[in-house]
Structures are given as structure tokens and as C-alpha cells.
Design an enzyme around this catalytic site. Sequence first.
Site, PDB file in Angstrom:
ATOM      1  N   ASN A   1     -67.935 -11.524 -36.110  1.00  0.00           N
ATOM      2  CA  ASN A   1     -68.314 -10.912 -37.383  1.00  0.00           C
ATOM      3  C   ASN A   1     -68.814  -9.466 -37.271  1.00  0.00           C
ATOM      4  O   ASN A   1     -69.621  -9.010 -38.094  1.00  0.00           O
ATOM      5  CB  ASN A   1     -69.314 -11.798 -38.140  1.00  0.00           C
TER       6      ASN A   1
ATOM      7  N   TYR B   1     -79.755 -13.910 -27.513  1.00  0.00           N
ATOM      8  CA  TYR B   1     -79.565 -14.918 -28.560  1.00  0.00           C
ATOM      9  C   TYR B   1     -80.283 -16.230 -28.235  1.00  0.00           C
ATOM     10  O   TYR B   1     -79.889 -17.291 -28.742  1.00  0.00           O
ATOM     11  CB  TYR B   1     -78.077 -15.160 -28.790  1.00  0.00           C
TER      12      TYR B   1
HETATM   13  P1  GDP Z   1     -76.713 -13.195 -38.619  1.00  0.00           P
HETATM   14  O1  GDP Z   1     -78.199 -12.926 -38.593  1.00  0.00           O
HETATM   15  O2  GDP Z   1     -76.080 -12.921 -39.951  1.00  0.00           O
HETATM   16  O3  GDP Z   1     -75.971 -12.499 -37.486  1.00  0.00           O
HETATM   17  O4  GDP Z   1     -76.491 -14.773 -38.409  1.00  0.00           O
HETATM   18  P2  GDP Z   1     -77.244 -15.877 -37.514  1.00  0.00           P
HETATM   19  O5  GDP Z   1     -78.568 -15.356 -36.991  1.00  0.00           O
HETATM   20  O6  GDP Z   1     -77.261 -17.138 -38.315  1.00  0.00           O
HETATM   21  O7  GDP Z   1     -76.244 -16.118 -36.296  1.00  0.00           O
HETATM   22  C1  GDP Z   1     -76.181 -15.199 -35.230  1.00  0.00           C
HETATM   23  C2  GDP Z   1     -74.743 -15.020 -34.849  1.00  0.00           C
HETATM   24  O8  GDP Z   1     -74.224 -16.245 -34.344  1.00  0.00           O
HETATM   25  C3  GDP Z   1     -73.794 -14.663 -35.999  1.00  0.00           C
HETATM   26  O9  GDP Z   1     -73.783 -13.299 -36.341  1.00  0.00           O
HETATM   27  C4  GDP Z   1     -72.454 -15.122 -35.447  1.00  0.00           C
HETATM   28  O10 GDP Z   1     -71.894 -14.160 -34.546  1.00  0.00           O
HETATM   29  C5  GDP Z   1     -72.845 -16.353 -34.664  1.00  0.00           C
HETATM   30  N1  GDP Z   1     -72.632 -17.562 -35.476  1.00  0.00           N
HETATM   31  C6  GDP Z   1     -73.378 -18.003 -36.529  1.00  0.00           C
HETATM   32  N2  GDP Z   1     -72.853 -19.137 -37.046  1.00  0.00           N
HETATM   33  C7  GDP Z   1     -71.754 -19.412 -36.294  1.00  0.00           C
HETATM   34  C8  GDP Z   1     -70.784 -20.464 -36.326  1.00  0.00           C
HETATM   35  O11 GDP Z   1     -70.821 -21.368 -37.151  1.00  0.00           O
HETATM   36  N3  GDP Z   1     -69.791 -20.406 -35.373  1.00  0.00           N
HETATM   37  C9  GDP Z   1     -69.718 -19.408 -34.434  1.00  0.00           C
HETATM   38  N4  GDP Z   1     -68.724 -19.407 -33.539  1.00  0.00           N
HETATM   39  N5  GDP Z   1     -70.620 -18.410 -34.390  1.00  0.00           N
HETATM   40  C10 GDP Z   1     -71.619 -18.410 -35.298  1.00  0.00           C
END
Ligand code: GDP
Length: 140
Positions: free
Chosen positions: A114, A51
Amino acid sequence: MAGKHTLTIIKPDAFGAAKAGNIIALLEARGFRVRAARVMHLTKQQAGEFYAVHRERPFYGELVDFMTSGACMPMVLEKPNAVVALRDAIGATDPAEAAAGTVRKLYAESKGRNAIHASDSDDNAGREARFFFAETDLIY
Ligand code: GDP
């Protein structure tokens, strides 16, 4: 042309709640086939590296802690236009905003916890598949 493969991870919340079978069944019913799979407990270093793109985000530490809180299940899935099809099948990042019938609507607890990861581009799908699997696992 968009590729046939993408990388998913059943995250520790869903894997720990014994939802892996249900999630794989849902994805198979939507036409995906599992081409590579493993169960592993990520180290902080592995989760941090996976990540790394989110390193500057405020939730990065929480994300690394969550992804190392238990076992998870990375998989390579196959389907035409796999990246877009899987993003569609998992739903929005926040389950409150995810469409009915998606993995996150059914199994996610919150925006952080999630249930599932899915690659967001063909390039990242290839890179992420190689993060978890050897080249010899990726001969389809
Ligand atoms: P994805 O591509 O839908 O998985 O979303 P993103 O790439 O934006 O974020 C990666 C992962 O970071 C997400 O699946 C969540 O597990 C985590 N994440 C994203 N936004 C948040 C947040 O606001 N709070 C927390 N605790 N985790 C987040």
C-alpha cells in the site's frame, strides 16, 4: 499541542515503481516539507522490529517480507498537526477504501502493498523518526 513532525516511509512497491518523486510532490503540494530522508533496504530484523506491534497479526510475515523486498525511503515530514495531516493525505490502509486524491488511492496496489507508511501518533512519530535517523539528523 500536536507536533509539527511525522515519519513516513515510501514502501518498496512505490519506491521500486519509481513513484517516490510523484509522492513527494503530492505531499509538498499539501504543505509538507521534507526535513530528513534516506534510501535503504531494510533487513528482516529491522522490518520485524519496526512492525513489532503487529507481531501477533496473521499478516506479520507477509508484511516483513514485503518491507524487505526492495529499497524504501523513510522521511521526516514537517507541517502543523503533522500526524493527522499525513494520515489524511495517505488515505485508508486498503486503497479500495482510500479517498480520492490520497497517496494510497493513487499509488497503492492492495491492503498489503500500500505504497506508504505514516506514524499514527506523536509518540510513535518520535520513536519511528529515531528508528531511522540519528539525533543530529533531527535538528530542525
Ligand atoms: P496503516 O497504519 O494504515 O499502515 O495500517 P496498519 O497499522 O493497520 O497496518 C500496518 C501495515 O500492515 C499496513 O500498512 C499494511 O502494509 C500491512 N497490512 C495491514 N493489514 C494487512 C492485511 O490484511 N494483509 C497484508 N498482507 N498486510 C496488511
